[in-house]
Design a protein around this motif. Structure first.
Motif, mmCIF file in Angstrom:
data_model
loop_
_atom_site.group_PDB
_atom_site.id
_atom_site.type_symbol
_atom_site.label_atom_id
_atom_site.label_comp_id
_atom_site.label_asym_id
_atom_site.label_seq_id
_atom_site.Cartn_x
_atom_site.Cartn_y
_atom_site.Cartn_z
ATOM 1 N N MET A 197 1.204 -4.213 -4.943
ATOM 2 C CA MET A 197 0.165 -3.418 -4.311
ATOM 3 C C MET A 197 0.566 -1.954 -4.152
ATOM 4 S SD MET A 197 -1.715 -4.110 -0.675
ATOM 5 C CE MET A 197 -0.198 -3.902 0.235
ATOM 6 N N LEU A 198 1.730 -1.702 -3.584
ATOM 7 C CA LEU A 198 2.122 -0.325 -3.315
ATOM 8 C C LEU A 198 2.464 0.427 -4.589
ATOM 9 C CD1 LEU A 198 4.234 -0.804 -0.064
ATOM 10 C CD2 LEU A 198 1.845 -0.138 -0.287
ATOM 11 N N ALA A 199 3.114 -0.262 -5.530
ATOM 12 C CA ALA A 199 3.436 0.395 -6.799
ATOM 13 C C ALA A 199 2.165 0.761 -7.560
ATOM 14 C CB ALA A 199 4.324 -0.517 -7.643
ATOM 15 N N SER A 200 1.218 -0.163 -7.633
ATOM 16 C CA SER A 200 -0.034 0.116 -8.346
ATOM 17 C C SER A 200 -0.860 1.167 -7.626
ATOM 18 C CB SER A 200 -0.845 -1.174 -8.506
ATOM 19 O OG SER A 200 -1.216 -1.701 -7.243
ATOM 20 N N TYR A 201 -0.723 1.206 -6.294
ATOM 21 C CA TYR A 201 -1.433 2.216 -5.504
ATOM 22 C C TYR A 201 -0.961 3.618 -5.880
ATOM 23 C CZ TYR A 201 -2.639 4.980 -1.349
ATOM 24 O OH TYR A 201 -3.096 5.954 -0.509
ATOM 25 N N ASP A 202 0.347 3.827 -5.863
ATOM 26 C CA ASP A 202 0.883 5.133 -6.233
ATOM 27 C C ASP A 202 0.582 5.471 -7.687
ATOM 28 O OD1 ASP A 202 1.867 5.799 -3.767
ATOM 29 O OD2 ASP A 202 3.904 6.199 -4.461
ATOM 30 N N GLN A 203 0.659 4.473 -8.556
ATOM 31 C CA GLN A 203 0.398 4.702 -9.977
ATOM 32 C C GLN A 203 -1.053 5.119 -10.197
ATOM 33 O OE1 GLN A 203 3.016 4.462 -11.915
ATOM 34 N NE2 GLN A 203 2.096 4.917 -13.884
#
Length: 230
Positions: A197-203
């Motif tokens: 979730m957080l990685a895809s959010y920043d990406q």
């Protein structure tokens, strides 16, 4: 000459204090924003979460559970465990989102200000999820027990008054380490969830901003489209 130097130092003191305050707020801001957003989301989602728990306990479909709760326990039953839910967000969400942002900022500094690769964001999300789950596990335990309490036979109900009463009773009756019962699966779930979730959010934010040249409003809309309040 000495008076001029002293005067200059006095003039610099407010500026230094303001700079220090700005630095502290910059560090604390991700934690405050994360916790506040999570607590607000909990206030909205609590009734649905309550129905979900009752369904998982085998009390029927969503419609049946809702009707039974309204008829037998009243509207307030949908907010049982709200204090524990808020405490969970104040600990788990504050820790995971705050630590993710702090760790990301540190990694970007080491990367000379360049965007991080996706795998590194995923690893930071994994770490932030573990930190958040370890911190928030006691509140999560209190929340589950408070939500499920009314489904137990009357003689077995714990009748916790609020989250802090639940934590006090659990630690007093079962020992302090009991506050982390089930922490293993909780941590693993949080690590997996936050890694994605957080990685895809920043990406996605970088994609909107850098690849499509989106302005501030478009970037904010892009952020909203990626859920962040689990």
């Amino acid at each position: 000459m000495a008076d001029a130097k002293q005067q200059q130092q006095q003039q610099q003191q407010p500026q230094q204090a303001a700079a220090a305050a700005t630095g502290v707020w910059k560090t604390v801001k991700p934690f405050v924003n994360g916790g506040a957003s999570g607590m607000l989301a909990t206030c909205v989602i609590q009734p649905i979460d309550m129905v979900k728990v009752r369904i998982q306990l085998g009390e029927g479909s969503a419609g049946q559970v809702t009707r039974n709760m309204l008829a037998n326990e009243g509207v307030r039953s949908f907010y049982k465990g709200l204090s524990a839910g808020l405490l969970r967000q104040a600990t788990y969400t504050t820790a995971r989102l705050g630590s993710f942002r702090v760790l990301t900022n540190k990694a970007v500094e080491k990367n000379e200000g360049k965007p991080l690769p996706l795998f590194q964001k995923a690893f930071i999300g994994l770490t932030a999820g573990a930190i958040g789950a370890c911190v928030g596990s006691p509140a999560d335990l209190a929340l589950i027990r408070m939500q499920a309490d009314s489904t137990l036979p009357v003689a077995q109900r714990r009748n916790y008054k609020n989250a802090f009463h639940a934590l006090y009773r659990i630690s007093g009756d079962e020992g302090v380490l009991a506050l982390w019962k089930g922490a293993g699966p909780t941590v693993v779930r949080a690590m997996a969830l936050n890694m994605g979730m957080l990685a895809s959010y920043d990406q996605s934010v970088e994609l909107f901003r850098d690849k499509f040249g989106a302005g501030e409003i478009s970037t904010v809309v892009g952020k909203i489209l990626v859920p962040t309040s689990f």
